[in-house]
Design a protein around this motif. Sequence first.
Motif, PDB file in Angstrom:
ATOM      1  N   LYS A 190       0.843  -0.993   0.151  1.00  0.00           N
ATOM      2  CA  LYS A 190       0.182   0.689  -0.241  1.00  0.00           C
ATOM      3  C   LYS A 190       1.003   1.754  -0.829  1.00  0.00           C
ATOM      4  CE  LYS A 190      -2.759   2.692   2.874  1.00  0.00           C
ATOM      5  NZ  LYS A 190      -3.908   2.498   4.575  1.00  0.00           N
ATOM      6  N   TYR A 191       1.745   0.657   0.747  1.00  0.00           N
ATOM      7  CA  TYR A 191       2.575   2.553   0.908  1.00  0.00           C
ATOM      8  C   TYR A 191       3.715   2.404  -0.304  1.00  0.00           C
ATOM      9  CZ  TYR A 191       0.031   2.466   5.520  1.00  0.00           C
ATOM     10  OH  TYR A 191      -0.651   2.955   6.956  1.00  0.00           O
ATOM     11  N   ALA A 192       4.261   1.501  -0.735  1.00  0.00           N
ATOM     12  CA  ALA A 192       4.919   1.281  -2.078  1.00  0.00           C
ATOM     13  C   ALA A 192       4.084   2.803  -3.230  1.00  0.00           C
ATOM     14  CB  ALA A 192       5.689   0.471  -2.276  1.00  0.00           C
ATOM     15  N   GLU A 193       3.337   1.758  -2.884  1.00  0.00           N
ATOM     16  CA  GLU A 193       2.160   2.173  -4.552  1.00  0.00           C
ATOM     17  C   GLU A 193       1.884   3.682  -3.696  1.00  0.00           C
ATOM     18  OE1 GLU A 193      -0.998   0.144  -4.393  1.00  0.00           O
ATOM     19  OE2 GLU A 193      -0.952  -1.085  -5.466  1.00  0.00           O
ATOM     20  N   LEU A 194       2.000   4.463  -2.146  1.00  0.00           N
ATOM     21  CA  LEU A 194       1.333   5.495  -2.477  1.00  0.00           C
ATOM     22  C   LEU A 194       2.771   6.576  -2.503  1.00  0.00           C
ATOM     23  CD1 LEU A 194      -0.390   6.235   0.990  1.00  0.00           C
ATOM     24  CD2 LEU A 194      -1.223   7.475  -0.913  1.00  0.00           C
ATOM     25  N   VAL A 195       4.492   6.239  -2.787  1.00  0.00           N
ATOM     26  CA  VAL A 195       5.110   6.269  -3.006  1.00  0.00           C
ATOM     27  C   VAL A 195       5.285   6.649  -4.162  1.00  0.00           C
ATOM     28  CG1 VAL A 195       6.969   6.302  -2.693  1.00  0.00           C
ATOM     29  CG2 VAL A 195       6.352   6.161  -1.031  1.00  0.00           C
ATOM     30  N   GLU A 196       4.738   5.269  -4.970  1.00  0.00           N
ATOM     31  CA  GLU A 196       4.863   5.660  -6.552  1.00  0.00           C
ATOM     32  C   GLU A 196       4.340   7.285  -6.949  1.00  0.00           C
ATOM     33  OE1 GLU A 196       6.185   4.177 -10.411  1.00  0.00           O
ATOM     34  OE2 GLU A 196       7.142   3.700  -7.916  1.00  0.00           O
ATOM     35  N   ALA A 197       2.757   7.045  -6.646  1.00  0.00           N
ATOM     36  CA  ALA A 197       2.148   7.979  -6.543  1.00  0.00           C
ATOM     37  C   ALA A 197       3.346   9.253  -6.932  1.00  0.00           C
ATOM     38  CB  ALA A 197       0.653   8.152  -6.437  1.00  0.00           C
ATOM     39  N   ALA A 198       3.102   9.869  -5.601  1.00  0.00           N
ATOM     40  CA  ALA A 198       3.934  11.019  -5.156  1.00  0.00           C
ATOM     41  C   ALA A 198       4.992  10.458  -6.054  1.00  0.00           C
ATOM     42  CB  ALA A 198       4.021  10.477  -3.337  1.00  0.00           C
ATOM     43  N   SER A 199       5.671   9.257  -6.334  1.00  0.00           N
ATOM     44  CA  SER A 199       6.963  10.592  -6.890  1.00  0.00           C
ATOM     45  C   SER A 199       6.861  10.714  -8.313  1.00  0.00           C
ATOM     46  CB  SER A 199       8.062   8.713  -7.159  1.00  0.00           C
ATOM     47  OG  SER A 199       8.189   8.255  -6.411  1.00  0.00           O
ATOM     48  N   ARG A 200       6.017  10.343  -9.143  1.00  0.00           N
ATOM     49  CA  ARG A 200       4.843  11.420 -10.182  1.00  0.00           C
ATOM     50  C   ARG A 200       4.867  12.274  -9.856  1.00  0.00           C
ATOM     51  NH1 ARG A 200       2.882   6.072 -10.866  1.00  0.00           N
ATOM     52  NH2 ARG A 200       0.612   6.483 -10.100  1.00  0.00           N
ATOM     53  N   GLY A 201       4.240  13.130  -8.532  1.00  0.00           N
ATOM     54  CA  GLY A 201       3.864  14.501  -8.517  1.00  0.00           C
ATOM     55  C   GLY A 201       4.271  15.763  -8.600  1.00  0.00           C
ATOM     56  N   ARG A 202       6.388  15.017  -7.403  1.00  0.00           N
ATOM     57  CA  ARG A 202       6.743  15.357  -6.812  1.00  0.00           C
ATOM     58  C   ARG A 202       7.894  16.592  -7.909  1.00  0.00           C
ATOM     59  NH1 ARG A 202      12.017  12.566  -4.279  1.00  0.00           N
ATOM     60  NH2 ARG A 202      12.813  15.004  -5.562  1.00  0.00           N
ATOM     61  N   ARG A 203       8.417  17.467  -7.847  1.00  0.00           N
ATOM     62  CA  ARG A 203       8.954  18.375  -8.527  1.00  0.00           C
ATOM     63  C   ARG A 203      10.636  17.804  -8.287  1.00  0.00           C
ATOM     64  NH1 ARG A 203       7.648  24.538  -7.056  1.00  0.00           N
ATOM     65  NH2 ARG A 203       8.081  23.372  -5.308  1.00  0.00           N
ATOM     66  N   ASP A 204      11.251  18.287  -9.185  1.00  0.00           N
ATOM     67  CA  ASP A 204      12.687  18.449  -9.167  1.00  0.00           C
ATOM     68  C   ASP A 204      13.759  18.770  -8.301  1.00  0.00           C
ATOM     69  OD1 ASP A 204      12.802  19.188 -11.625  1.00  0.00           O
ATOM     70  OD2 ASP A 204      13.430  18.581 -13.067  1.00  0.00           O
ATOM     71  N   VAL A 205      13.411  19.685  -8.413  1.00  0.00           N
ATOM     72  CA  VAL A 205      13.164  21.489  -7.254  1.00  0.00           C
ATOM     73  C   VAL A 205      14.666  20.351  -6.229  1.00  0.00           C
ATOM     74  CG1 VAL A 205      14.353  22.950  -6.012  1.00  0.00           C
ATOM     75  CG2 VAL A 205      12.138  22.592  -7.437  1.00  0.00           C
ATOM     76  N   LEU A 206      14.026  19.340  -5.232  1.00  0.00           N
ATOM     77  CA  LEU A 206      15.564  18.780  -3.904  1.00  0.00           C
ATOM     78  C   LEU A 206      16.309  18.285  -4.815  1.00  0.00           C
ATOM     79  CD1 LEU A 206      13.091  18.787  -1.535  1.00  0.00           C
ATOM     80  CD2 LEU A 206      14.952  20.551  -1.485  1.00  0.00           C
ATOM     81  N   GLN A 207      15.944  17.175  -6.459  1.00  0.00           N
ATOM     82  CA  GLN A 207      16.840  16.029  -6.169  1.00  0.00           C
ATOM     83  C   GLN A 207      17.905  17.100  -7.254  1.00  0.00           C
ATOM     84  OE1 GLN A 207      13.950  14.849  -9.281  1.00  0.00           O
ATOM     85  NE2 GLN A 207      14.836  12.208  -7.483  1.00  0.00           N
ATOM     86  N   LYS A 208      17.725  18.263  -7.847  1.00  0.00           N
ATOM     87  CA  LYS A 208      18.481  18.678  -8.467  1.00  0.00           C
ATOM     88  C   LYS A 208      19.824  20.090  -6.999  1.00  0.00           C
ATOM     89  CE  LYS A 208      19.075  22.830 -11.683  1.00  0.00           C
ATOM     90  NZ  LYS A 208      19.643  23.230 -10.727  1.00  0.00           N
ATOM     91  N   PRO A 264       4.581  15.993   0.439  1.00  0.00           N
ATOM     92  CA  PRO A 264       3.063  16.909   0.135  1.00  0.00           C
ATOM     93  C   PRO A 264       2.055  16.033  -0.625  1.00  0.00           C
ATOM     94  CG  PRO A 264       4.889  18.013  -1.198  1.00  0.00           C
ATOM     95  CD  PRO A 264       4.759  16.746   0.287  1.00  0.00           C
ATOM     96  N   HIS A 265       2.441  14.913  -1.254  1.00  0.00           N
ATOM     97  CA  HIS A 265       2.109  13.942  -1.974  1.00  0.00           C
ATOM     98  C   HIS A 265       1.417  12.850  -1.860  1.00  0.00           C
ATOM     99  CE1 HIS A 265       3.733  16.674  -5.843  1.00  0.00           C
ATOM    100  NE2 HIS A 265       4.468  16.919  -4.379  1.00  0.00           N
ATOM    101  N   MET A 266       2.020  12.914   0.187  1.00  0.00           N
ATOM    102  CA  MET A 266       1.329  11.396   0.169  1.00  0.00           C
ATOM    103  C   MET A 266      -0.341  11.397   1.022  1.00  0.00           C
ATOM    104  SD  MET A 266       4.266   9.372   0.023  1.00  0.00           S
ATOM    105  CE  MET A 266       3.930   8.058   1.204  1.00  0.00           C
ATOM    106  N   VAL A 267      -0.297  12.427   0.552  1.00  0.00           N
ATOM    107  CA  VAL A 267      -1.893  12.547   1.124  1.00  0.00           C
ATOM    108  C   VAL A 267      -3.131  11.211   0.199  1.00  0.00           C
ATOM    109  CG1 VAL A 267      -4.010  13.987   2.101  1.00  0.00           C
ATOM    110  CG2 VAL A 267      -2.011  14.897   2.763  1.00  0.00           C
ATOM    111  N   GLU A 268      -3.714  10.574   0.422  1.00  0.00           N
ATOM    112  CA  GLU A 268      -4.412  10.363  -0.257  1.00  0.00           C
ATOM    113  C   GLU A 268      -6.098  11.327  -0.482  1.00  0.00           C
ATOM    114  OE1 GLU A 268      -5.310   5.780   0.650  1.00  0.00           O
ATOM    115  OE2 GLU A 268      -4.162   6.179   2.309  1.00  0.00           O
ATOM    116  N   ARG A 269      -6.957  10.543  -1.365  1.00  0.00           N
ATOM    117  CA  ARG A 269      -8.246  10.740  -1.646  1.00  0.00           C
ATOM    118  C   ARG A 269      -8.746  10.298  -1.949  1.00  0.00           C
ATOM    119  NH1 ARG A 269      -8.318  16.453  -2.699  1.00  0.00           N
ATOM    120  NH2 ARG A 269     -10.708  16.182  -3.172  1.00  0.00           N
ATOM    121  N   ARG A 270      -9.672   9.337  -0.729  1.00  0.00           N
ATOM    122  CA  ARG A 270     -10.878   8.925  -0.966  1.00  0.00           C
ATOM    123  C   ARG A 270     -12.709   8.941  -1.076  1.00  0.00           C
ATOM    124  NH1 ARG A 270      -8.768   4.597   4.126  1.00  0.00           N
ATOM    125  NH2 ARG A 270      -7.040   3.877   2.924  1.00  0.00           N
TER     126      ARG A 270
END
Length: 413
Positions: A5-23, A309-315
Motif C-alpha cells: 500500500k505505501y509503496a503504491e503511495l510513494v510511487e504516486a507521490a514520485s510522479r507528482g513531485r518536483r525535481d527541485v530538491l533532486q537538483k 505533500p503528495h502522500m495525502v490520499e483522496r478517498r
Amino acid sequence: MAMTKYAELVEAASRGRRDVLQKAFQDTRSHGMLTECARELDAVNNHITVPSDLVDEAAQAYTELGELLVEKLRWPSEAIKIMPQGSTSTRTLVAAPTVEKFDIDAVFHVDLHRIEAKNPMGFFEEIGAALAELRAEEKNRCWRVHYPNKRFFIDFTPSVPLANVPTEVRAGMRRVSQYAATAIAVVDRPTGQWKTSNPQGMVNWISTQADRRILLQVLLDNDVLAKRADIEAVPTQVVPLSDTLRVAIRLFKRHRDMAVRRDLVVGEFKPISVIVTTLLTQCYEGLADKGHYYHHPVELLADLAALLPHMVERRNGEFWIANPTVDGENFAERWNHDNNQRYDAFRRWCNLLERDFARILESVSPAQLRECVRETFGCTGAEASVAQVVRPGWLTAAAPTTVKPVPATRGLA
C-alpha cells in the motif's frame, strides 16, 4: 510481485513531485558540501532536543500523578499503568522556538473488571475528580495538568483495555488488525462513548519502520553521526542523524513551528504532529518496501521533503491520512469540513519546506550554509530556544546528553 500500500503511495507521490530538491542535492554534492550540510543539520537536531533533565522531570511528574490516583481512587495499584505516548514515546519531541511549554502525553490505563467499562463518562469524571487538587483541565479525551513553575504540562488520557468494553458497544467501535495486541479504549467526551485508540501501536509501527535501514552506509565522521541508541522504556530524546526517519520528523516539525511563528502559516490550521509523523513514516515505509536505498542521510531527507505533500490520499473525494494502527480512522477528518483551510495550510507549509531545503542545499560555502540552516530552523539570536546551551562550534546548540533512567515505581512508568 505486487507493491504494498505505501509503496503504491510513494510511487504516486514520485510522479507528482518536483525535481527541485533532486537538483539541489546534486549541487551540494558537486560543491563538496554534503558533510558540512549533514553536520549543520545534525547540530540543529541536537539543538531542538528537549534537555534530558526536563524529560526526566516530566517523567517523574506523571509517575507522581499515577501514585496520586492510586491513593485517591483506591483502585488496585497492580491494575493501573501509566505509559508515555505521542512524541515522547516515539523520540520525536522537539523544543519550541519560543519559551512556550511543551506537552508530555501519557495514558492512564486501568485494567479493572468489565463492569467498570459500562459507563465511560463516569469513569472519565471519577479520574477528573481525583485530580481536582491539581486543577486539571477537561479536554476532549484527556485531563490536562498544568504546572505553573515548570516548562511542561501533562495531558493525561484515561483508558481501559479494549476487551473490557461490553461486547455490544465494542461491535460499533473501530477495529484493529495488525496492532490489535496494544489497542485500548479511551473516552470520547463529545459523544460520551468509548473510542478505539492505539498509542503503543503507533510507537511500535514507527520504531519498526525506523529500524529498516535504507541508508546504505555512513560516510561521515563519528563526531557527526553517532551510533544509534537503543529504545528505552522512557525513551531518550537524543537521536543521531543516521536514524533519519526520526530526525526528519523532528526537523520538519521544527520547520512547521517556525513557519507559524513567522506568520507564514496560520497556527490554527497548521498540520498537527500526528499527521506529519504519519505521512513521513508512511513515506519511509513505502521507500523501504520499494527497495529504495540511499548513500547519504541528506539525500534521504531531501526525498522525504519532496514526497511529503503528495502522500495525502483522496478517498471518495475526501482527504484521507489513515491511522495504521486503528482500521478506518482518518487523521485528516477535520480537513474535509473546513473549506480546505487545513489542507491549504499543509500544502503551503510543504512548499515552504521544499523551498527552504533547496536554499540550504544550494549553498556554495560553509559559512553560507551554516547561516542558512540556522536561520531556517530558528537557531540564531532571539529565535534560539532558551532551553538550549552553548557548545563549541555551534552558537546555540545543545550537546548530546544521556538520559538517566527514570526511578523504578510500582508499574506506573
